[in-house]
Design a protein around this motif. Structure first.
Motif, PDB file in Angstrom:
ATOM      1  N   GLY A   1      31.626 -39.968  33.143  1.00  0.00           N
ATOM      2  CA  GLY A   1      32.857 -39.411  32.608  1.00  0.00           C
ATOM      3  C   GLY A   1      33.569 -38.539  33.606  1.00  0.00           C
ATOM      4  N   SER A   2      33.103 -38.548  34.850  1.00  0.00           N
ATOM      5  CA  SER A   2      33.682 -37.645  35.836  1.00  0.00           C
ATOM      6  C   SER A   2      34.767 -38.303  36.651  1.00  0.00           C
ATOM      7  CB  SER A   2      32.594 -37.137  36.782  1.00  0.00           C
ATOM      8  OG  SER A   2      32.032 -38.224  37.495  1.00  0.00           O
ATOM      9  N   PHE A   3      34.857 -39.619  36.604  1.00  0.00           N
ATOM     10  CA  PHE A   3      35.817 -40.282  37.473  1.00  0.00           C
ATOM     11  C   PHE A   3      36.328 -41.554  36.836  1.00  0.00           C
ATOM     12  CE2 PHE A   3      37.669 -39.710  41.484  1.00  0.00           C
ATOM     13  CZ  PHE A   3      38.134 -40.950  41.868  1.00  0.00           C
ATOM     14  N   ARG A   4      37.630 -41.729  36.882  1.00  0.00           N
ATOM     15  CA  ARG A   4      38.252 -42.905  36.296  1.00  0.00           C
ATOM     16  C   ARG A   4      39.373 -43.378  37.214  1.00  0.00           C
ATOM     17  NH1 ARG A   4      34.397 -42.886  33.409  1.00  0.00           N
ATOM     18  NH2 ARG A   4      34.303 -43.296  31.192  1.00  0.00           N
ATOM     19  N   PHE A   5      40.322 -44.068  36.660  1.00  0.00           N
ATOM     20  CA  PHE A   5      41.526 -44.510  37.342  1.00  0.00           C
ATOM     21  C   PHE A   5      41.239 -45.466  38.490  1.00  0.00           C
ATOM     22  CE2 PHE A   5      43.798 -41.971  34.622  1.00  0.00           C
ATOM     23  CZ  PHE A   5      43.337 -40.673  34.632  1.00  0.00           C
ATOM     24  N   GLY A   6      40.676 -46.621  38.139  1.00  0.00           N
ATOM     25  CA  GLY A   6      40.562 -47.679  39.117  1.00  0.00           C
ATOM     26  C   GLY A   6      39.285 -47.694  39.908  1.00  0.00           C
ATOM     27  N   PHE A   7      38.461 -46.674  39.800  1.00  0.00           N
ATOM     28  CA  PHE A   7      37.209 -46.654  40.548  1.00  0.00           C
ATOM     29  C   PHE A   7      36.084 -46.234  39.617  1.00  0.00           C
ATOM     30  CE2 PHE A   7      39.061 -47.520  44.498  1.00  0.00           C
ATOM     31  CZ  PHE A   7      40.272 -46.865  44.542  1.00  0.00           C
ATOM     32  N   LEU A   8      35.843 -47.040  38.630  1.00  0.00           N
ATOM     33  CA  LEU A   8      34.809 -46.707  37.655  1.00  0.00           C
ATOM     34  C   LEU A   8      33.466 -47.196  38.191  1.00  0.00           C
ATOM     35  CD1 LEU A   8      33.820 -45.675  35.008  1.00  0.00           C
ATOM     36  CD2 LEU A   8      34.630 -47.738  33.902  1.00  0.00           C
ATOM     37  N   LEU A   9      32.823 -46.367  38.994  1.00  0.00           N
ATOM     38  CA  LEU A   9      31.510 -46.702  39.529  1.00  0.00           C
ATOM     39  C   LEU A   9      30.471 -46.033  38.641  1.00  0.00           C
ATOM     40  CD1 LEU A   9      32.227 -46.255  43.322  1.00  0.00           C
ATOM     41  CD2 LEU A   9      32.318 -48.323  41.954  1.00  0.00           C
ATOM     42  N   PRO A  10      29.669 -46.806  37.912  1.00  0.00           N
ATOM     43  CA  PRO A  10      28.886 -46.241  36.818  1.00  0.00           C
ATOM     44  C   PRO A  10      27.626 -45.504  37.226  1.00  0.00           C
ATOM     45  CG  PRO A  10      28.493 -48.581  36.988  1.00  0.00           C
ATOM     46  CD  PRO A  10      29.539 -48.258  38.004  1.00  0.00           C
TER      47      PRO A  10
ATOM     48  N   GLU B   1      60.240 -40.836  45.079  1.00  0.00           N
ATOM     49  CA  GLU B   1      60.878 -41.869  44.253  1.00  0.00           C
ATOM     50  C   GLU B   1      60.667 -43.250  44.850  1.00  0.00           C
ATOM     51  OE1 GLU B   1      65.272 -42.824  42.276  1.00  0.00           O
ATOM     52  OE2 GLU B   1      64.890 -40.925  43.305  1.00  0.00           O
ATOM     53  N   ALA B   2      60.668 -43.327  46.181  1.00  0.00           N
ATOM     54  CA  ALA B   2      60.457 -44.615  46.848  1.00  0.00           C
ATOM     55  C   ALA B   2      59.039 -45.141  46.624  1.00  0.00           C
ATOM     56  CB  ALA B   2      60.732 -44.476  48.343  1.00  0.00           C
ATOM     57  N   GLN B   3      58.091 -44.248  46.282  1.00  0.00           N
ATOM     58  CA  GLN B   3      56.695 -44.657  46.086  1.00  0.00           C
ATOM     59  C   GLN B   3      56.363 -44.992  44.635  1.00  0.00           C
ATOM     60  OE1 GLN B   3      54.832 -41.135  47.794  1.00  0.00           O
ATOM     61  NE2 GLN B   3      54.173 -42.306  49.587  1.00  0.00           N
ATOM     62  N   TRP B   4      57.293 -44.792  43.712  1.00  0.00           N
ATOM     63  CA  TRP B   4      56.989 -45.044  42.306  1.00  0.00           C
ATOM     64  C   TRP B   4      56.562 -46.484  42.069  1.00  0.00           C
ATOM     65  CZ3 TRP B   4      61.639 -42.162  39.580  1.00  0.00           C
ATOM     66  CH2 TRP B   4      61.446 -40.785  39.703  1.00  0.00           C
ATOM     67  N   ALA B   5      57.281 -47.428  42.665  1.00  0.00           N
ATOM     68  CA  ALA B   5      56.924 -48.839  42.480  1.00  0.00           C
ATOM     69  C   ALA B   5      55.562 -49.133  43.096  1.00  0.00           C
ATOM     70  CB  ALA B   5      57.991 -49.744  43.089  1.00  0.00           C
ATOM     71  N   PHE B   6      55.238 -48.458  44.215  1.00  0.00           N
ATOM     72  CA  PHE B   6      53.914 -48.632  44.815  1.00  0.00           C
ATOM     73  C   PHE B   6      52.825 -48.163  43.853  1.00  0.00           C
ATOM     74  CE2 PHE B   6      55.811 -47.998  49.333  1.00  0.00           C
ATOM     75  CZ  PHE B   6      56.275 -49.306  49.321  1.00  0.00           C
ATOM     76  N   ARG B   7      53.060 -47.017  43.215  1.00  0.00           N
ATOM     77  CA  ARG B   7      52.070 -46.494  42.268  1.00  0.00           C
ATOM     78  C   ARG B   7      51.886 -47.456  41.098  1.00  0.00           C
ATOM     79  NH1 ARG B   7      53.281 -40.919  39.179  1.00  0.00           N
ATOM     80  NH2 ARG B   7      54.982 -42.238  38.414  1.00  0.00           N
ATOM     81  N   GLN B   8      52.978 -48.022  40.612  1.00  0.00           N
ATOM     82  CA  GLN B   8      52.906 -48.971  39.502  1.00  0.00           C
ATOM     83  C   GLN B   8      52.097 -50.204  39.907  1.00  0.00           C
ATOM     84  OE1 GLN B   8      54.755 -47.709  36.986  1.00  0.00           O
ATOM     85  NE2 GLN B   8      55.070 -49.311  35.469  1.00  0.00           N
ATOM     86  N   THR B   9      52.382 -50.723  41.091  1.00  0.00           N
ATOM     87  CA  THR B   9      51.672 -51.902  41.586  1.00  0.00           C
ATOM     88  C   THR B   9      50.190 -51.608  41.774  1.00  0.00           C
ATOM     89  OG1 THR B   9      53.632 -52.787  42.694  1.00  0.00           O
ATOM     90  CG2 THR B   9      51.494 -53.508  43.528  1.00  0.00           C
ATOM     91  N   ALA B  10      49.882 -50.469  42.389  1.00  0.00           N
ATOM     92  CA  ALA B  10      48.484 -50.115  42.631  1.00  0.00           C
ATOM     93  C   ALA B  10      47.720 -49.964  41.321  1.00  0.00           C
ATOM     94  CB  ALA B  10      48.405 -48.823  43.444  1.00  0.00           C
TER      95      ALA B  10
END
Length: 356
Positions: free
Chosen positions: A340-349, A124-133
């Motif tokens: 299409g194999s990887f997403r979420f902030g690291f879209l290396l094409p 729960e303490a890391q939820w805000a970290f996940r949102q920020t990241a």
């Protein structure tokens, strides 16, 4: 000023929820024919039939026996590809998939077939970290993509609507933490446009789409300026200035600076930001493993260690990076390519020759 020479292609077509349900059934049957496929999940929401896309995750073991399974699954029935083409078919190994909730909030995963996995979750303490990241990993890139689309001579209408929706997700992550009226207004207007899209004439659709793109860029710059001018005690500690540059994508670069600015140099858009925020990107680039190596390979001078981030935030980023790197390295080992194999902030094409 509106662009006069723009050409519009690939308009969305009116559909019913039944069309999505049928396409989902077809894809699940198609994917689960392969013995290596352990499960199929769907993520995201379907609110506007005809505009909404379909996003799937197909889960695999660490060792895949049939290397042709990935290309085979992507050769799905035409009815499926029509709806998925502007979304994603993601391939993930079991280890990364169990930790997917470290990667992004609000995925709304739904098991469609196969094994039901138990997930690891941030505290729960890391939820805000996940949102920020998530904001840092996605928001500048999504603003950049709309800016690029504004400069194109051909505008792919459905794809642009999907990208605007992705940007609104990042805005919602921001406004969950801090009040930003411009971002709120954009999200509301986009929801209203998507709801009435098929009742508009083609001329009205074109005019509305261009207006939303302009508002997206304005709201994006305003939101980023407000975001990067802040200092968050749970994330930042007092530190000196350290130069550095990091790139995840050709044409997009993050730069450690004294203050926020968006500048264009040749074919590259550069987001300048205070060092305390830039250290988020520098942290990823300094990590061991295939993902960190890839980021360093297309970056310039990343600079020294992350002196501006609290140990608690760095600890969360290390867990997020571990989940991301696990899937990234697995994709490389199986020659997937990264479209299409990887997403979420690291879209290396594309694969980089220097990646070990």
């Amino acid at each position: 000023m509106e662009r006069r020479a723009v050409k519009y292609k690939e308009y969305p077509e009116p559909l019913e929820m039944a069309d999505y349900e049928a396409a989902t059934r077809q894809f699940v049957e198609h994917a689960m024919r392969h013995p290596d496929a352990r499960a199929v999940y769907r993520y995201g929401t379907l609110r506007n039939p005809g505009i909404s896309d379909l996003d799937f995750v197909v889960v695999f073991p660490e060792r895949v026996q049939d290397q042709g399974v990935f290309s085979s699954i992507k050769q799905a029935p035409e009815e499926v590809l029509h709806l998925v083409g502007r979304g994603n078919i993601m391939f993930m190994n079991e280890d990364s998939f169990r930790r997917i909730h470290y990667i992004d909030p609000g995925l709304q995963l739904k098991l469609l077939a196969g094994r039901e996995y138990e997930f690891f979750h941030p505290t729960e303490a890391q939820w805000a970290f996940r949102q920020t990241a998530s904001v840092l990993d996605w928001l500048p890139e999504r603003v950049w993509r709309i800016l690029r689309a504004q400069e194109e001579e051909v505008l792919f209408v459905t794809h642009t609507l999907v990208r605007l929706r992705s940007l609104s997700h990042s805005f919602q992550n921001v406004t969950a933490m801090v009040a930003l009226p411009a971002a709120d207004r954009f999200c509301q207007k986009l929801d209203e446009l998507r709801a009435v899209w098929f009742s508009l004439s083609q001329t009205e659709q074109q005019r509305s789409l261009l207006a939303m793109m302009r508002e997206a860029v304005d709201a994006g710059k305003e939101t980023l300026a407000a975001w990067f001018s802040s200092m968050v005690p749970d994330i930042h500690i007092s530190c000196g200035f350290q130069t550095g540059e990091v790139a995840y994508l050709p044409g997009l670069r993050y730069v450690s600076s004294r203050e926020f600015a968006v500048r264009r140099e040749a074919e590259e858009l550069r987001f300048h930001m205070p060092c305390r925020w830039f250290d988020h990107y520098r942290f990823y680039a300094q990590q061991e493993g295939a993902l960190g190596s890839s980021i360093r390979a297309i970056s310039r001078e990343i600079g020294e260690s992350t002196r501006c981030l609290t140990s608690e935030y760095q600890s969360f980023l290390a867990e997020k990076y571990a989940a991301c790197n696990s899937n990234f390295a697995w994709a490389l080992r199986h020659n997937l390519g990264l479209g299409g194999s990887f997403r979420f902030g690291f879209l290396l094409p594309r694969l980089l020759p220097s990646v070990p």
